[in-house]
Write an enzyme that holds these catalytic residues in place. Structure first.
Site, PDB file in Angstrom:
ATOM      1  N   LYS A 158     -16.242 -13.976  96.084  1.00 17.49           N
ATOM      2  CA  LYS A 158     -16.906 -14.943  95.479  1.00 17.49           C
ATOM      3  C   LYS A 158     -17.737 -15.939  96.249  1.00 17.49           C
ATOM      4  CE  LYS A 158     -12.832 -17.441  93.985  1.00 17.49           C
ATOM      5  NZ  LYS A 158     -11.980 -16.498  94.050  1.00 17.49           N
ATOM      6  N   LYS A 169     -15.097  -7.711 102.725  1.00 22.52           N
ATOM      7  CA  LYS A 169     -14.834  -7.500 101.241  1.00 22.52           C
ATOM      8  C   LYS A 169     -15.796  -8.231 100.209  1.00 22.52           C
ATOM      9  CE  LYS A 169     -10.752  -7.694  99.450  1.00 22.52           C
ATOM     10  NZ  LYS A 169      -9.331  -7.827  99.002  1.00 22.52           N
ATOM     11  N   LYS A 192      -6.646 -21.926 105.470  1.00 24.39           N
ATOM     12  CA  LYS A 192      -7.002 -23.151 104.582  1.00 24.39           C
ATOM     13  C   LYS A 192      -6.912 -24.758 105.307  1.00 24.39           C
ATOM     14  CE  LYS A 192      -6.304 -20.599 100.226  1.00 24.39           C
ATOM     15  NZ  LYS A 192      -5.710 -20.921  98.967  1.00 24.39           N
TER      16      LYS A 192
END
Ligand code: TRP
Length: 338
Positions: A203, A200, A118
């Site tokens: 979104k 996977k 991140k």
């Protein structure tokens, strides 16, 4: 002891209100949570305090926290059986989060792969909260004396750290926290992206991601465009190694229809991908239809949603308060006289 008198084990998971639920969340996790509601004492919360470690648009964050709750209920999570709440409504999370920060090492936090990922992704905003996020997550878990944490691969490291923090605290002050374990469901499909079956469903890859709120035409379109494999036989056969695209579609089809891979292979024998893909799309449309309709109904009823999260926060607070009081006492904070 009588089996029925035994206290149920506590299951807890947090969900960041960062977007709508997709088919992977539903088939891989939430549908299983619905099934275990009677066997465990279950807590699920919208982790809004975690979301702000990355810059959020305030109106969107507020809307999504409530909208996600509506979607979870529509997926079958019964608010009577499960404690559903919004993290920031139970102030003990932030309070225990601070305390556990003081029992979490800089070195440990530095090793967290999610922090590294991140901070690479949000280089302009590497804030303290992003770094100490795992201490807040440990607080979420330990406040409820949770036994099991149903999380995906990406959260395993945080769960490990939570265990280390709990053990460290217990060793210093005597048994205070239940040391939780990750929960691996017996069933639960791992759903991959429709546009890239090696990663996977997520979104962040909208073309390969089917949201439970997508309109039927959109779902049908996404399945028609699903990537299949470049092998020459082009038949419907389960072989995740060599045919990851079709195998993923088979997992989805099997999950929503209950048919086994053998049965699916038999039903589609002699028919190619051109027949199979729209069939999977149709089956998913039908499986999601009642969920989408229920979610829309709940979303239109703000009073109902409000009563669910008010009730959830009250139930959660009652437990969280006890743990926090015990912690304050153990570490030497003066008891509040009122
Ligand atoms: N960190 C989790 C995620 O990003 C969300 C989360 C916050 C969580 N607190 C939790 C998950 C406690 C399980 C238990 O997905």
């Amino acid at each position: 002891m009588d089996q029925t008198m035994e206290k149920k084990k506590v299951m807890l998971s947090g969900i960041q209100p960062s977007g709508d639920l997709h088919l992977g969340n539903y088939l891989g996790a939430v549908r299983n949570w619905v099934k275990i509601a009677d066997d465990y004492d279950c807590f699920y919360f919208m982790a809004d305090l975690h979301s702000i470690t990355v810059r959020q648009n305030p109106a969107d964050l507020r809307r999504r926290s409530v909208s996600q709750l509506a979607q979870y209920i529509a997926c079958g999570l019964d608010p009577q059986k499960n404690t559903l709440f919004i993290q920031s409504h139970v102030h003990e999370h932030a309070e225990l989060g601070w305390i556990l920060n003081c029992y979490t090492m800089f070195g440990e936090l530095s090793r967290m792969t999610q922090f590294k990922d991140k901070s690479a992704k949000h280089a302009e905003n590497i804030n303290g909260g992003l770094f100490t996020y795992p201490a807040l997550m440990a607080a979420d878990i330990l406040l409820y004396q949770s036994d099991f944490i149903p999380v995906g691969e990406d959260q395993k490291q945080h769960c490990e750290l939570t265990r280390d923090i709990a053990v460290r605290f217990n060793n210093l002050y005597g048994p205070t926290f239940t040391v939780p374990e990750p929960y691996i469901p017996q069933v639960g499909a791992r759903i991959m992206s429709l546009s890239n079956p090696s990663s996977k469903m997520s979104k962040s890859d909208p073309a390969g991601c089917v949201f439970i709120m997508d309109p039927p035409e959109e779902i049908a379109r996404k399945f028609k465009r699903a990537i299949t494999d470049s092998d020459t036989e082009r038949c419907v056969r389960y072989d995740p190694e060599n045919k990851p695209g079709v195998s993923n579609l088979m997992s989805i089809y099997s999950s929503v229809t209950g048919l086994s891979f053998d049965e699916i292979e038999r039903d589609f024998e002699g028919k190619g991908y051109g027949v199979f893909k729209p069939a999977v799309g149709d089956a998913v449309v039908e499986a999601l239809r009642p969920i989408r309709e229920d979610a829309a109904r709940y979303l239109a009823d703000k009073e109902y949603l409000r009563s669910v999260y008010a009730d959830g926060a009250a139930r959660a607070s009652a437990i969280a308060r006890k743990t926090l009081r015990k912690v304050y006492k153990r570490i030497g904070l003066v008891e509040k006289p009122f």
